[in-house]
Write an enzyme that holds these catalytic residues in place. Structure first.
Site, PDB file in Angstrom:
ATOM      1  N   LYS A  69       0.860  -1.196   0.000  1.00 21.92           N
ATOM      2  CA  LYS A  69       0.000   0.000   0.000  1.00 21.92           C
ATOM      3  C   LYS A  69       0.884   1.230   0.000  1.00 21.92           C
ATOM      4  O   LYS A  69       1.707   1.421   0.904  1.00 21.92           O
ATOM      5  CB  LYS A  69      -0.921   0.039   1.221  1.00 21.92           C
ATOM      6  CG  LYS A  69      -2.009   1.095   1.022  1.00 21.92           C
ATOM      7  CD  LYS A  69      -2.671   1.540   2.300  1.00 21.92           C
ATOM      8  CE  LYS A  69      -1.927   2.618   3.023  1.00 21.92           C
ATOM      9  NZ  LYS A  69      -1.797   3.899   2.284  1.00 21.92           N
ATOM     10  N   GLY A 125       6.598   4.092   8.902  1.00 17.76           N
ATOM     11  CA  GLY A 125       5.718   5.246   9.102  1.00 17.76           C
ATOM     12  C   GLY A 125       5.848   5.735  10.530  1.00 17.76           C
ATOM     13  O   GLY A 125       6.869   5.509  11.193  1.00 17.76           O
ATOM     14  N   SER A 126       4.787   6.361  11.001  1.00 19.04           N
ATOM     15  CA  SER A 126       4.862   6.988  12.328  1.00 19.04           C
ATOM     16  C   SER A 126       4.691   5.960  13.447  1.00 19.04           C
ATOM     17  O   SER A 126       4.107   4.885  13.256  1.00 19.04           O
ATOM     18  CB  SER A 126       3.785   8.061  12.443  1.00 19.04           C
ATOM     19  OG  SER A 126       2.513   7.457  12.316  1.00 19.04           O
ATOM     20  N   THR A 127       5.157   6.332  14.618  1.00 23.53           N
ATOM     21  CA  THR A 127       5.050   5.451  15.781  1.00 23.53           C
ATOM     22  C   THR A 127       3.580   5.204  16.121  1.00 23.53           C
ATOM     23  O   THR A 127       3.191   4.081  16.458  1.00 23.53           O
ATOM     24  CB  THR A 127       5.804   6.080  16.975  1.00 23.53           C
ATOM     25  OG1 THR A 127       7.155   6.311  16.557  1.00 23.53           O
ATOM     26  CG2 THR A 127       5.822   5.170  18.187  1.00 23.53           C
ATOM     27  N   GLY A 157       2.239   2.649  13.811  1.00 19.57           N
ATOM     28  CA  GLY A 157       2.877   1.370  14.157  1.00 19.57           C
ATOM     29  C   GLY A 157       2.147   0.663  15.289  1.00 19.57           C
ATOM     30  O   GLY A 157       1.934  -0.556  15.262  1.00 19.57           O
ATOM     31  N   GLU A 208       9.359   0.040  11.105  1.00 21.63           N
ATOM     32  CA  GLU A 208      10.411   1.069  10.996  1.00 21.63           C
ATOM     33  C   GLU A 208       9.714   2.382  11.280  1.00 21.63           C
ATOM     34  O   GLU A 208       8.965   2.881  10.447  1.00 21.63           O
ATOM     35  CB  GLU A 208      10.989   1.100   9.575  1.00 21.63           C
ATOM     36  CG  GLU A 208      11.565  -0.204   9.094  1.00 21.63           C
ATOM     37  CD  GLU A 208      12.978  -0.426   9.594  1.00 21.63           C
ATOM     38  OE1 GLU A 208      13.529   0.461  10.268  1.00 21.63           O
ATOM     39  OE2 GLU A 208      13.515  -1.508   9.320  1.00 21.63           O
ATOM     40  N   CYS A 248      13.202  10.109   8.424  1.00 18.68           N
ATOM     41  CA  CYS A 248      13.128   9.501   9.755  1.00 18.68           C
ATOM     42  C   CYS A 248      14.471   9.612  10.476  1.00 18.68           C
ATOM     43  O   CYS A 248      14.529   9.722  11.690  1.00 18.68           O
ATOM     44  CB  CYS A 248      12.711   8.049   9.623  1.00 18.68           C
ATOM     45  SG  CYS A 248      13.697   7.182   8.395  1.00 18.68           S
ATOM     46  N   GLU A 253       9.360  14.109  17.432  1.00 18.03           N
ATOM     47  CA  GLU A 253       9.749  14.151  16.023  1.00 18.03           C
ATOM     48  C   GLU A 253       8.902  15.200  15.303  1.00 18.03           C
ATOM     49  O   GLU A 253       7.682  15.101  15.259  1.00 18.03           O
ATOM     50  CB  GLU A 253       9.526  12.779  15.378  1.00 18.03           C
ATOM     51  CG  GLU A 253      10.018  12.737  13.949  1.00 18.03           C
ATOM     52  CD  GLU A 253       9.706  11.415  13.260  1.00 18.03           C
ATOM     53  OE1 GLU A 253       8.583  10.915  13.414  1.00 18.03           O
ATOM     54  OE2 GLU A 253      10.588  10.896  12.561  1.00 18.03           O
TER      55      GLU A 253
HETATM   56  P1  NAD Z   1       1.952   7.547   8.755  1.00 19.35           P
HETATM   57  O1  NAD Z   1       2.123   6.578   9.866  1.00 19.35           O
HETATM   58  O2  NAD Z   1       0.869   8.551   8.880  1.00 19.35           O
HETATM   59  O3  NAD Z   1       1.671   6.805   7.387  1.00 19.35           O
HETATM   60  C1  NAD Z   1       2.514   5.788   6.905  1.00 19.35           C
HETATM   61  C2  NAD Z   1       1.684   4.794   6.124  1.00 19.35           C
HETATM   62  O4  NAD Z   1       0.770   4.182   7.024  1.00 19.35           O
HETATM   63  C3  NAD Z   1       0.854   5.435   5.006  1.00 19.35           C
HETATM   64  O5  NAD Z   1       0.835   4.564   3.898  1.00 19.35           O
HETATM   65  C4  NAD Z   1      -0.528   5.504   5.629  1.00 19.35           C
HETATM   66  O6  NAD Z   1      -1.558   5.468   4.683  1.00 19.35           O
HETATM   67  C5  NAD Z   1      -0.544   4.256   6.494  1.00 19.35           C
HETATM   68  N1  NAD Z   1      -1.516   4.283   7.589  1.00 19.35           N
HETATM   69  C6  NAD Z   1      -2.010   5.366   8.238  1.00 19.35           C
HETATM   70  N2  NAD Z   1      -2.898   4.969   9.171  1.00 19.35           N
HETATM   71  C7  NAD Z   1      -2.966   3.617   9.114  1.00 19.35           C
HETATM   72  C8  NAD Z   1      -3.692   2.624   9.837  1.00 19.35           C
HETATM   73  N3  NAD Z   1      -4.551   2.949  10.794  1.00 19.35           N
HETATM   74  N4  NAD Z   1      -3.477   1.326   9.526  1.00 19.35           N
HETATM   75  C9  NAD Z   1      -2.607   0.969   8.573  1.00 19.35           C
HETATM   76  N5  NAD Z   1      -1.910   1.869   7.838  1.00 19.35           N
HETATM   77  C10 NAD Z   1      -2.084   3.177   8.111  1.00 19.35           C
HETATM   78  O7  NAD Z   1       3.360   8.217   8.540  1.00 19.35           O
HETATM   79  P2  NAD Z   1       3.754   9.281   7.445  1.00 19.35           P
HETATM   80  O8  NAD Z   1       3.292  10.605   7.918  1.00 19.35           O
HETATM   81  O9  NAD Z   1       3.343   8.845   6.090  1.00 19.35           O
HETATM   82  O10 NAD Z   1       5.345   9.167   7.469  1.00 19.35           O
HETATM   83  C11 NAD Z   1       6.104   9.853   8.382  1.00 19.35           C
HETATM   84  C12 NAD Z   1       6.556   8.953   9.507  1.00 19.35           C
HETATM   85  O11 NAD Z   1       7.258   7.831   8.993  1.00 19.35           O
HETATM   86  C13 NAD Z   1       7.534   9.638  10.412  1.00 19.35           C
HETATM   87  O12 NAD Z   1       7.218   9.357  11.752  1.00 19.35           O
HETATM   88  C14 NAD Z   1       8.868   9.026  10.050  1.00 19.35           C
HETATM   89  O13 NAD Z   1       9.839   9.062  11.038  1.00 19.35           O
HETATM   90  C15 NAD Z   1       8.479   7.660   9.679  1.00 19.35           C
HETATM   91  N6  NAD Z   1       9.488   7.065   8.790  1.00 19.35           N
HETATM   92  C16 NAD Z   1      10.299   6.072   9.272  1.00 19.35           C
HETATM   93  C17 NAD Z   1      11.279   5.510   8.469  1.00 19.35           C
HETATM   94  C18 NAD Z   1      12.184   4.415   8.961  1.00 19.35           C
HETATM   95  O14 NAD Z   1      12.772   3.717   8.148  1.00 19.35           O
HETATM   96  N7  NAD Z   1      12.311   4.207  10.250  1.00 19.35           N
HETATM   97  C19 NAD Z   1      11.429   5.957   7.171  1.00 19.35           C
HETATM   98  C20 NAD Z   1      10.590   6.974   6.710  1.00 19.35           C
HETATM   99  C21 NAD Z   1       9.607   7.506   7.538  1.00 19.35           C
END
Ligand code: NAD
Length: 490
Positions: free
Chosen positions: A185, A238-240, A243, A261, A295, A392
């Protein structure tokens, strides 16, 4: 099948399929749902693509399940050749992918082409090389022998963020090398490059269903994947906060394997014995590259008190200079942040810093233009408890503080719930080794920041997550070990 045409580098027209990529076909969402994509540079509508719903996720899972029955029996060399073919296509069409990432994500075209696309290609080739080396071991037991097999998990899924397209390939390459089938996705802000990858998967000759790509909302398509009983593993970046939701969904459903991650609040530590020019170069890049929307951003900067004021003056001089504008133009050094929500979030943290009386070195304002531009910003003398030091921001905001002793800065750097990466600047080798050992982060870089290599693993400690992307460790997350014990009956 519908498509949209947008303009990329040098005004070139790029046609992108708008459907969900299921079974090697682009199809609309069954209920016709769509999502709008914006150009953050101009704050205008860019495209409309299909948005996967629960029933579309089901369809993609059935496609991946059917494909797995034959894919798991394919020669490892077939997986290797297909991944290498895909690498060649991604490399050939790098300017297309980089253009799409620039116009929908605000990332500088040259960063996208030179790092994100380049790393996509590197990861595909690196894991292509592993496809026929996913070996087990043999052991002696009293009854005869035992051996292990590292088998593919089956139908797997990945959910990726908008920064950056290389993360998509960090998941795809090892998952496919290990013999799984995959549903990915893409993020709602940046689905267009993922759509193009769908075309490339088909051109490379992957059998239908081996890779399915679903644009869609996290709360709908992401949630449906996390809760799906037939998805056996889910890799998330994505975000904590998201996660946590994914782990809860996995626990509520089939206890699928999960790897996370998550975010970071990376400390960059500058000792007075460092090569200061080098430290200035990397600490500046560490918080301004991609507007800090990384990140691994070096968003906390600790500088030894003996060089603190001098360092601040130079850091401020170098990091405030930026030419903001169209990320496709070579003269631009700063693109827009990814969305208006992202801009508001960054400005709200800046406001918190200002209103609590923090010393503002530079920046702190929205930059002129219709797009989502925010100035590179730095606060000095920031205490450990301040929100700009702890949370963050995912923006170009540096929080800087001084320290006097090695132990003091180790304690400050480790005083965080997050532990993704850190950077140490010193010319004292013993100190570099001691501090690297003590830092509670998944990656430590010494006298540099943020280098990405397909053969070195990346992932977090503490609440930055678990599991690894890249490096041979990544394969462990995409295989399951089976032990076979053999009684030789003699
Ligand atoms: P996000 O968590 O909002 O979204 C990430 C993904 O998760 C998107 O595809 C989103 O559609 C999906 N998502 C959102 N809600 C969901 C749910 N309830 N169930 C399943 N999937 C869902 O994060 P973002 O704003 O897109 O990205 C930024 C974050 O990602 C920051 O916190 C950043 O630190 C982190 N990040 C981490 C790494 C790493 O490798 N550690 C790399 C890049 C970004």
């Amino acid at each position: 099948m519908t498509s949209v045409t947008v303009r990329g580098i040098e005004g070139r027209e790029i046609t992108v399929q708008t459907g969900l990529f299921i079974d090697n076909e682009f199809v609309p969402a069954q209920n016709g749902a769509t999502l709008d994509v914006e150009n953050p540079t101009t704050a205008t509508h860019l495209a409309t693509v299909s948005a996967a719903q629960k029933e579309d996720v089901d369809l993609a899972v059935q496609s991946a399940k059917k494909a797995f029955a034959t894919w798991k029996k394919a020669e490892p060399s077939t997986r290797r050749e297909l991944l290498n073919k895909l690498a060649d296509i991604v490399e050939r069409d790098g300017p297309v992918l980089a253009s799409l990432e620039a116009i929908e994500g605000g990332f500088l075209y040259r960063d996208s082409l030179g790092l994100h696309v380049a790393q996509a290609v590197e990861n595909l080739r690196y894991f292509a090389g592993w496809a026929d080396k996913v070996d087990g071991t043999t052991m002696s037991i009293a009854q005869g022998l035992a051996y292990t097999r590292r088998q593919p998990i089956g139908v797997c899924a990945a959910i990726v963020p908008w920064n950056t397209l290389m993360i998509f390939f960090w998941k795809l390459a090892p998952a496919i090398a290990a013999g799984n089938t995959l549903i990915i996705k893409t993020a709602e802000l940046t689905p267009l490059w993922g759509q193009k990858v769908g075309e490339m998967i088909r051109e490379a000759g992957f059998p239908p269903g081996v890779v399915n790509i679903l644009p869609g909302l996290g709360s709908v398509a992401g949630q449906a994947l996390s809760e799906h009983d037939e998805v056996k593993k889910l890799a998330f970046t994505g975000s904590t906060a998201t996660g946590r939701r994914i782990m809860q969904a996995a626990a509520r459903s089939n206890l699928k394997k999960v790897s996370l991650e998550l975010g970071g609040k990376g400390p960059s530590i500058v000792f007075d014995d460092a090569d200061i020019e080098n430290a200035l170069l990397w600490t500046t890049i560490g918080i301004t590259a991609s507007n800090g929307q990384i990140c691994a951003a070096g968003s906390r900067i600790y500088v030894q008190d003996t060089i603190y004021e001098k360092f601040l003056a130079e850091f401020s001089k170098r990091s405030r200079d930026a030419v903001h504008g169209d990320p496709l133009l070579p003269e631009t050094t700063k693109g827009a942040v990814a969305s208006s929500a992202q801009l508001d979030k960054i400005l709200s943290y800046v406001e918190k810093g200002k209103s609590s009386g923090l010393r503002l070195l530079h920046g702190g304002e929205k930059l002129p233009g219709d797009g989502y531009f925010v100035a590179n910003t730095a606060f000095a003398d920031v205490g450990q408890s301040h929100s700009v030091m702890r949370e963050e921001i995912f923006g170009p905001v540096a929080s800087i503080a001084s320290f006097s002793t090695e132990q003091e800065v180790i304690d400050k750097a480790n005083d965080s719930d997050l532990g993704l990466n850190s950077a140490v600047f010193t010319n004292n080798v013993n100190r570099a080794l001691r501090v690297s050992e003590a830092l509670e982060t998944g990656t430590v870089t010494v006298n540099c920041w943020g280098l990405v290599h397909a053969n070195t693993s990346f992932g977090g400690m503490k609440q930055s997550g678990f599991g690894r992307d890249m490096g041979h460790e990544a394969l462990d997350g995409w295989t399951v070990t089976k032990t076979v014990k053999y009684n030789l009956l003699n």
